[in-house]
Design a protein around this motif. Structure first.
Motif, PDB file in Angstrom:
ATOM      1  N   UNK B  77       0.839  -1.192   0.000  1.00  0.00           N
ATOM      2  CA  UNK B  77       0.000   0.000   0.000  1.00  0.00           C
ATOM      3  C   UNK B  77       0.876   1.246   0.000  1.00  0.00           C
ATOM      4  N   UNK B  78       0.934   1.946  -1.114  1.00  0.00           N
ATOM      5  CA  UNK B  78       1.717   3.189  -1.229  1.00  0.00           C
ATOM      6  C   UNK B  78       3.168   3.021  -0.777  1.00  0.00           C
ATOM      7  N   UNK B  79       3.798   1.996  -1.350  1.00  0.00           N
ATOM      8  CA  UNK B  79       5.183   1.684  -1.021  1.00  0.00           C
ATOM      9  C   UNK B  79       5.371   0.176  -1.016  1.00  0.00           C
ATOM     10  N   UNK B  81       5.710  -1.896   1.465  1.00  0.00           N
ATOM     11  CA  UNK B  81       5.143  -2.621   2.604  1.00  0.00           C
ATOM     12  C   UNK B  81       3.620  -2.517   2.658  1.00  0.00           C
ATOM     13  N   UNK B  83      -0.065  -1.580   4.411  1.00  0.00           N
ATOM     14  CA  UNK B  83      -0.629  -0.369   5.014  1.00  0.00           C
ATOM     15  C   UNK B  83      -0.198  -0.222   6.472  1.00  0.00           C
TER      16      UNK B  83
END
Lengths: 184, 184
Positions: B77-79, B81, B83
């Motif tokens: 999630x956005x990277x 890793x 969330x």
């Protein structure tokens, strides 16, 4: 008071030097800093048969259990949020009910960082969603609300600094404020 | 058995529909799914005076405390890793000592995803570091070693699927494998 020093600091080129610097600041305030790479005092034989990554994970859990408080480096790591291992450890310590302080060398709030990362723009309702339709949190918190919520509920606080980019992983002013607050 | 359904699923456009789908799969296997957005049964009066984000954080902690196990959506999630809120909750549940299962719709391992994200190339020693000199974990784990380590030590497991990108947040095959394993 024993304080677990959570953070991606373990990934720095000179992690041993970083550990020494963080611990020296703790000592100057009458606290004992425990760095994730420290040797764990009593290790069950069964752990030694595990793959290295699992062994390290259990040692870090034991370190947290043996500490009275935590100071966590929340400086965003490869995305808008803090390092995943650090966030895991905050959750672990929160369940133990002990005080947690956080520090970050990025003073922007979570919505601002998530907006920069995703390029999201407000819709007609004022909400922001990423390219996959996933909502961006907009609570004015430093990071995901579970992190801020836990730190504040634990009795701790979050301190930020705004060093120049080259000092992003070396400036310890916000860390020092955590140590002073915890020792005070 | 009550199972906390951790994940960024709360950020989906139709979070209520997602909650219903996850719970139906739990019910079909004899489990009771608890979604983060569910109403908390007993809320102390003091919580209601808090800012909304802190109120939500405490409610989610109470949900976890009231569950016998966790199934966590680890889809990056956005990277590289999972969330951050989900990772926090895994740490929290791990400290409670109850079983945690993880699922992800990205089968790549953590090193592969971190390499893609950072553009890191192996140095002479075979290590990879990002543009700030921070080491990339290279243990063959699905995510940061604290996450994989906790899930495995808790008695759980991680299941992955590899749906097409448009089904990244809708494919529930790996989730269903977690439910079946936990119920089995």
């Amino acid at each position: 008071m024993r304080v677990y020093l959570a953070g991606p600091d373990v990934f720095l080129p000179d992690a041993a030097g970083r550990s020494a610097r963080l611990k020296a600041i703790c000592t100057a305030h009458g606290l004992t800093g425990i760095f994730p790479l420290d040797t764990t005092e009593s290790i069950p034989d069964a752990w030694r048969a595990l793959p290295e990554a699992r062994f390290i994970a259990l040692c870090n859990e034991a370190h947290i259990q043996g500490c009275d408080a935590m100071i966590a480096n929340l400086t965003p790591f490869r995305g808008p949020s803090a390092d995943a291992g650090t966030v895991f450890e905050i959750g672990y310590m929160r369940a133990l009910g002990r005080p947690i302080y956080g520090w970050s060398n990025d003073p922007a709030d979570f919505l601002a960082r998530s907006t920069t990362f995703t390029g999201a723009v407000p819709d007609a309702a004022g909400e922001r969603r990423d390219g996959e339709g996933m909502l961006l949190e907009a609570f004015g918190m430093h990071d995901n609300l579970m992190i801020d919520g836990a730190i504040l509920a634990s009795g701790g606080a979050i301190f930020t600094a705004n060093p120049s980019p080259h000092a992003r992983w070396s400036d310890l002013s916000a860390f020092t404020r955590c140590v002073a607050a915890l020792a005070g």
